[in-house]
Design a protein around this motif. Structure first.
Motif, PDB file in Angstrom:
ATOM      1  N   ILE A 181     -38.080 -21.891  13.825  1.00  0.00           N
ATOM      2  CA  ILE A 181     -39.002 -20.917  13.251  1.00  0.00           C
ATOM      3  C   ILE A 181     -39.543 -20.048  14.382  1.00  0.00           C
ATOM      4  CG2 ILE A 181     -41.171 -20.593  12.000  1.00  0.00           C
ATOM      5  CD1 ILE A 181     -40.639 -23.247  10.621  1.00  0.00           C
ATOM      6  N   VAL A 182     -39.454 -18.741  14.202  1.00  0.00           N
ATOM      7  CA  VAL A 182     -39.915 -17.789  15.210  1.00  0.00           C
ATOM      8  C   VAL A 182     -41.217 -17.170  14.719  1.00  0.00           C
ATOM      9  CG1 VAL A 182     -39.311 -15.785  16.611  1.00  0.00           C
ATOM     10  CG2 VAL A 182     -37.505 -17.311  15.781  1.00  0.00           C
ATOM     11  N   THR A 183     -42.239 -17.152  15.569  1.00  0.00           N
ATOM     12  CA  THR A 183     -43.552 -16.641  15.169  1.00  0.00           C
ATOM     13  C   THR A 183     -44.011 -15.535  16.112  1.00  0.00           C
ATOM     14  OG1 THR A 183     -44.823 -18.203  16.523  1.00  0.00           O
ATOM     15  CG2 THR A 183     -44.176 -18.930  14.320  1.00  0.00           C
ATOM     16  N   SER A 184     -44.896 -14.697  15.611  1.00  0.00           N
ATOM     17  CA  SER A 184     -45.490 -13.635  16.415  1.00  0.00           C
ATOM     18  C   SER A 184     -46.836 -13.265  15.815  1.00  0.00           C
ATOM     19  CB  SER A 184     -44.578 -12.406  16.451  1.00  0.00           C
ATOM     20  OG  SER A 184     -45.224 -11.322  17.109  1.00  0.00           O
ATOM     21  N   ILE A 185     -47.804 -12.968  16.682  1.00  0.00           N
ATOM     22  CA  ILE A 185     -49.118 -12.541  16.193  1.00  0.00           C
ATOM     23  C   ILE A 185     -49.167 -11.030  15.979  1.00  0.00           C
ATOM     24  CG2 ILE A 185     -50.336 -14.463  17.277  1.00  0.00           C
ATOM     25  CD1 ILE A 185     -51.144 -12.577  19.532  1.00  0.00           C
ATOM     26  N   ASP A 186     -48.084 -10.332  16.342  1.00  0.00           N
ATOM     27  CA  ASP A 186     -47.996  -8.889  16.138  1.00  0.00           C
ATOM     28  C   ASP A 186     -47.640  -8.621  14.677  1.00  0.00           C
ATOM     29  OD1 ASP A 186     -47.567  -6.195  16.107  1.00  0.00           O
ATOM     30  OD2 ASP A 186     -46.001  -6.190  17.657  1.00  0.00           O
ATOM     31  N   PRO A 187     -48.518  -7.991  13.892  1.00  0.00           N
ATOM     32  CA  PRO A 187     -48.231  -7.779  12.466  1.00  0.00           C
ATOM     33  C   PRO A 187     -47.022  -6.905  12.209  1.00  0.00           C
ATOM     34  CG  PRO A 187     -50.179  -6.539  13.149  1.00  0.00           C
ATOM     35  CD  PRO A 187     -49.816  -7.438  14.280  1.00  0.00           C
ATOM     36  N   ASP A 188     -46.616  -6.091  13.206  1.00  0.00           N
ATOM     37  CA  ASP A 188     -45.456  -5.222  13.032  1.00  0.00           C
ATOM     38  C   ASP A 188     -44.154  -5.888  13.449  1.00  0.00           C
ATOM     39  OD1 ASP A 188     -47.101  -3.140  12.151  1.00  0.00           O
ATOM     40  OD2 ASP A 188     -47.513  -2.489  14.217  1.00  0.00           O
ATOM     41  N   ASN A 189     -44.240  -7.112  13.966  1.00  0.00           N
ATOM     42  CA  ASN A 189     -43.043  -7.831  14.395  1.00  0.00           C
ATOM     43  C   ASN A 189     -42.350  -8.446  13.179  1.00  0.00           C
ATOM     44  OD1 ASN A 189     -41.527 -10.401  15.460  1.00  0.00           O
ATOM     45  ND2 ASN A 189     -41.894  -9.141  17.277  1.00  0.00           N
ATOM     46  N   PRO A 190     -41.001  -8.433  13.132  1.00  0.00           N
ATOM     47  CA  PRO A 190     -40.289  -9.023  11.985  1.00  0.00           C
ATOM     48  C   PRO A 190     -40.598 -10.498  11.763  1.00  0.00           C
ATOM     49  CG  PRO A 190     -38.802  -7.704  13.337  1.00  0.00           C
ATOM     50  CD  PRO A 190     -40.083  -7.807  14.100  1.00  0.00           C
ATOM     51  N   HIS A 191     -41.100 -11.180  12.804  1.00  0.00           N
ATOM     52  CA  HIS A 191     -41.376 -12.615  12.699  1.00  0.00           C
ATOM     53  C   HIS A 191     -42.865 -12.902  12.489  1.00  0.00           C
ATOM     54  CE1 HIS A 191     -37.248 -13.339  13.898  1.00  0.00           C
ATOM     55  NE2 HIS A 191     -37.427 -12.614  14.995  1.00  0.00           N
ATOM     56  N   SER A 192     -43.611 -11.910  12.046  1.00  0.00           N
ATOM     57  CA  SER A 192     -45.048 -12.110  11.839  1.00  0.00           C
ATOM     58  C   SER A 192     -45.340 -13.101  10.714  1.00  0.00           C
ATOM     59  CB  SER A 192     -45.729 -10.776  11.540  1.00  0.00           C
ATOM     60  OG  SER A 192     -45.168 -10.165  10.382  1.00  0.00           O
ATOM     61  N   ASP A 193     -44.344 -13.369   9.849  1.00  0.00           N
ATOM     62  CA  ASP A 193     -44.541 -14.341   8.763  1.00  0.00           C
ATOM     63  C   ASP A 193     -44.123 -15.751   9.174  1.00  0.00           C
ATOM     64  OD1 ASP A 193     -41.845 -13.842   8.975  1.00  0.00           O
ATOM     65  OD2 ASP A 193     -41.467 -13.827   6.812  1.00  0.00           O
ATOM     66  N   GLY A 194     -43.841 -15.946  10.465  1.00  0.00           N
ATOM     67  CA  GLY A 194     -43.368 -17.253  10.922  1.00  0.00           C
ATOM     68  C   GLY A 194     -44.363 -18.375  10.696  1.00  0.00           C
ATOM     69  N   VAL A 195     -45.670 -18.094  10.841  1.00  0.00           N
ATOM     70  CA  VAL A 195     -46.683 -19.128  10.643  1.00  0.00           C
ATOM     71  C   VAL A 195     -46.656 -19.627   9.198  1.00  0.00           C
ATOM     72  CG1 VAL A 195     -49.154 -19.620  10.628  1.00  0.00           C
ATOM     73  CG2 VAL A 195     -48.164 -18.300  12.500  1.00  0.00           C
ATOM     74  N   GLU A 196     -46.476 -18.711   8.249  1.00  0.00           N
ATOM     75  CA  GLU A 196     -46.412 -19.124   6.843  1.00  0.00           C
ATOM     76  C   GLU A 196     -45.164 -19.959   6.575  1.00  0.00           C
ATOM     77  OE1 GLU A 196     -48.768 -18.901   4.609  1.00  0.00           O
ATOM     78  OE2 GLU A 196     -49.971 -18.028   6.232  1.00  0.00           O
ATOM     79  N   GLN A 197     -44.063 -19.621   7.230  1.00  0.00           N
ATOM     80  CA  GLN A 197     -42.850 -20.431   7.097  1.00  0.00           C
ATOM     81  C   GLN A 197     -43.093 -21.843   7.624  1.00  0.00           C
ATOM     82  OE1 GLN A 197     -39.351 -18.568   8.781  1.00  0.00           O
ATOM     83  NE2 GLN A 197     -40.007 -16.534   8.136  1.00  0.00           N
ATOM     84  N   LEU A 198     -43.758 -21.926   8.769  1.00  0.00           N
ATOM     85  CA  LEU A 198     -44.056 -23.235   9.349  1.00  0.00           C
ATOM     86  C   LEU A 198     -44.992 -24.018   8.438  1.00  0.00           C
ATOM     87  CD1 LEU A 198     -43.743 -25.146  11.772  1.00  0.00           C
ATOM     88  CD2 LEU A 198     -45.720 -24.011  12.809  1.00  0.00           C
ATOM     89  N   ARG A 199     -45.985 -23.341   7.866  1.00  0.00           N
ATOM     90  CA  ARG A 199     -46.923 -24.007   6.974  1.00  0.00           C
ATOM     91  C   ARG A 199     -46.185 -24.634   5.776  1.00  0.00           C
ATOM     92  NH1 ARG A 199     -52.192 -22.496   6.584  1.00  0.00           N
ATOM     93  NH2 ARG A 199     -51.646 -20.390   7.296  1.00  0.00           N
TER      94      ARG A 199
END
Length: 348
Positions: A181-199
């Motif tokens: 799972i790839v995460t990013s705190i940048d809202p414009d990054n394609p992986h900004s939804d990574g935290v929700e995937q991890l959850r």
């Protein structure tokens, strides 16, 4: 009866009576039916235990020994179970663990000594930053070995995706069929939804987060559990190492069910306790291919007539053959990390 010689005739001297010769009984109390709880935190000899929805403070029975109780353990309790202030329960039994995170010490004084960090977790989440600090493939391999050896499913969680490329780590994990799972705190990054995937993965499960200091474990936990308020730190620009913000292992409840166990940042992960067969058992297809190996095969790339190489050659589809070759090479890399960890430095 002869008088006991106490070395003096002074009547003021009082001598403690000698111990009797009667042997201690081998019978011990049966605590298997006592109330059960789960350890959520350990702090200076005190254990925070969840029992029937409330938190208790507990101490450990002396006979359990040092280091016998860790976060995640299912334990049996006696004493005051009310949970009121200034009351203590007593941990008298540790139930059998279904999984555990273990590592061996690598320091000279305690080298090779095995230590259990966490028990009864479903997932081992290996947190890796793409930069500050940079990813260390060797450390990832050792954590993967610990997950397979301890009976947990590994997840590689990549943080700071907006600061670098995750392609190399993704390839390493894909070859081993490990969830990434790839995460990013940048809202414009394609992986900004990574935290929700991890959850979604961690919900209703017990999971352990592990990684170097500075990779973003505390930030990740604060995103998963907003009320956690875990302290976050920074990475030293000179050394490239993070500052420890978590000082002890603690379990935190997820809002939608389940627990996340935070661990202090680690810089080494000894594998002296690991058995190679346990790693191979995590890959059923390779375990079956092992039956084709000659006796005493170590499954290395130089091993003659290794069954794993035959398994790769049996694939007629080019994509399947590439997949099998990638898996074999990756598992061999894991086994090599175990061998190197168990080989004295002067022999390497």
């Amino acid at each position: 009866m002869a008088r006991r010689d106490i070395g003096t005739d002074d009547p003021r001297v009082r001598v403690r009576p000698g111990k009797g010769s009667r042997p201690r009984t081998k019978r011990r109390p049966d605590y298997s039916q006592h109330p059960a709880g789960q350890v959520m935190a350990v702090d200076r000899g005190r254990y925070r235990v969840i029992y029937e929805g409330r938190q208790l403070q507990a101490v450990k029975a002396r006979e359990l020994g040092r280091g016998a109780v860790v976060v995640g353990d299912r334990v049996r309790l006696t004493g005051d179970l009310s949970g009121r202030k200034d009351t203590l329960a007593r941990i008298v039994r540790v139930e059998q663990r279904r999984s555990q995170v273990r590592r061996s010490a690598e320091d000279s004084d305690t080298k090779g000594q095995e230590k259990t960090m966490v028990a009864n977790a479903d997932y081992l989440v290996i947190v890796v930053a793409l930069t500050n600090p940079p990813p260390r493939p060797g450390f990832i391999d050792r954590c993967l070995v610990a997950a397979f050896d301890g009976g947990m499913k590994p997840i590689v969680c990549i943080t700071k995706a907006d600061l670098g490329s995750s392609e190399q780590i993704l390839q390493l994990a894909h070859a081993l069929d490990v969830t990434t799972i790839v995460t990013s705190i940048d809202p414009d990054n394609p992986h900004s939804d990574g935290v929700e995937q991890l959850r979604t993965y961690l919900s209703d499960h017990v999971s352990v987060l592990i990684g170097h200091s500075g990779v973003g474990k505390s930030t990740l936990i604060n995103a998963l559990i907003p009320q956690a308020h875990r302290e976050t730190g920074h990475v030293n620009e000179v050394t490239g190492r993070g500052r420890h913000t978590s000082t002890s292992v603690v379990a935190l409840p997820l809002p939608d069910g389940g627990w996340v166990i935070d661990t202090p940042g680690v810089r080494g992960f000894g594998l002296a306790h690991v058995q190679v067969d346990h790693i191979i058992e995590a890959f059923p297809d390779l375990e079956n291919a092992t039956e084709l190996c000659p006796r005493g095969c170590d499954h290395s790339a130089e091993a003659p007539e290794c069954g794993w190489d035959q398994w790769v050659e049996e694939a007629t589809d080019p994509q399947e053959r590439d997949y099998r070759a990638g898996k074999v090479n990756s598992v061999r890399r894991l086994l090599l990390s175990v061998v190197n960890a168990q080989t004295p430095q002067w022999m390497q």
